[in-house]
Design a protein around this motif. Structure first.
Motif, PDB file in Angstrom:
ATOM      1  N   ASP A   1       4.127   5.686  -5.516  1.00 37.89           N
ATOM      2  CA  ASP A   1       4.018   5.746  -6.976  1.00 37.89           C
ATOM      3  C   ASP A   1       2.970   6.746  -7.428  1.00 37.89           C
ATOM      4  N   ALA A   2       1.847   6.803  -6.740  1.00 42.35           N
ATOM      5  CA  ALA A   2       0.797   7.758  -7.085  1.00 42.35           C
ATOM      6  C   ALA A   2       1.285   9.179  -6.868  1.00 42.35           C
TER       7      ALA A   2
ATOM      8  N   ASP B   1       0.832  -1.202   0.000  1.00 47.57           N
ATOM      9  CA  ASP B   1       0.000   0.000   0.000  1.00 47.57           C
ATOM     10  C   ASP B   1       0.870   1.257   0.000  1.00 47.57           C
ATOM     11  N   LEU B   2       1.945   1.214   0.763  1.00 47.19           N
ATOM     12  CA  LEU B   2       2.864   2.356   0.828  1.00 47.19           C
ATOM     13  C   LEU B   2       3.548   2.582  -0.515  1.00 47.19           C
TER      14      LEU B   2
END
Length: 119
Positions: A114-115, A108-109
């Motif tokens: 990346d986002a 998730d991190l």
């Protein structure tokens, strides 16, 4: 006077003590994760579909969850799952569960990083 039918069955050694220990263990696990507040009761109700009264009994340690409710609790609460595994003498599984949880958090991190980089 009609004759007595049936037999009294005894729970065996420590039956009541074991049951009370289970109820207290579930209560402790739930309180450690959710706290003793009314919000905890609402959370338990949404997780399991149990009534308010039932959820309050679990938190108070006066009653334990049924099988299907225990499954729902373990699905949503790591503390209940870990208690259940320890009570079943399967606590050796817990470190593996911690690794899976950490891996999920790391993935998730990485997605969040990346986002952020794409912006």
């Amino acid at each position: 006077m009609p004759p007595k039918t049936g037999k009294k069955l005894h729970r065996g050694p420590g039956g009541r003590d074991r049951r009370e220990k289970f109820e207290q263990g579930i209560s402790t696990a739930l309180k450690s994760e959710l706290g003793p507040t009314h919000r905890a009761v609402k959370t338990l109700m949404s997780w399991t579909g149990a009534s308010e009264r039932t959820a309050k009994h679990w938190l108070a340690g006066t009653h334990g969850p049924s099988g299907r409710h225990l499954i729902q609790l373990a699905r949503h609460s790591d503390a209940v799952l870990f208690y259940f595994l320890a009570a079943a003498d399967r606590s050796f599984i817990v470190p593996g569960l911690h690794l899976v949880a950490m891996r999920t958090k790391l993935l998730d991190l990485v997605e969040a990083i990346d986002a952020h980089k794409r912006q």
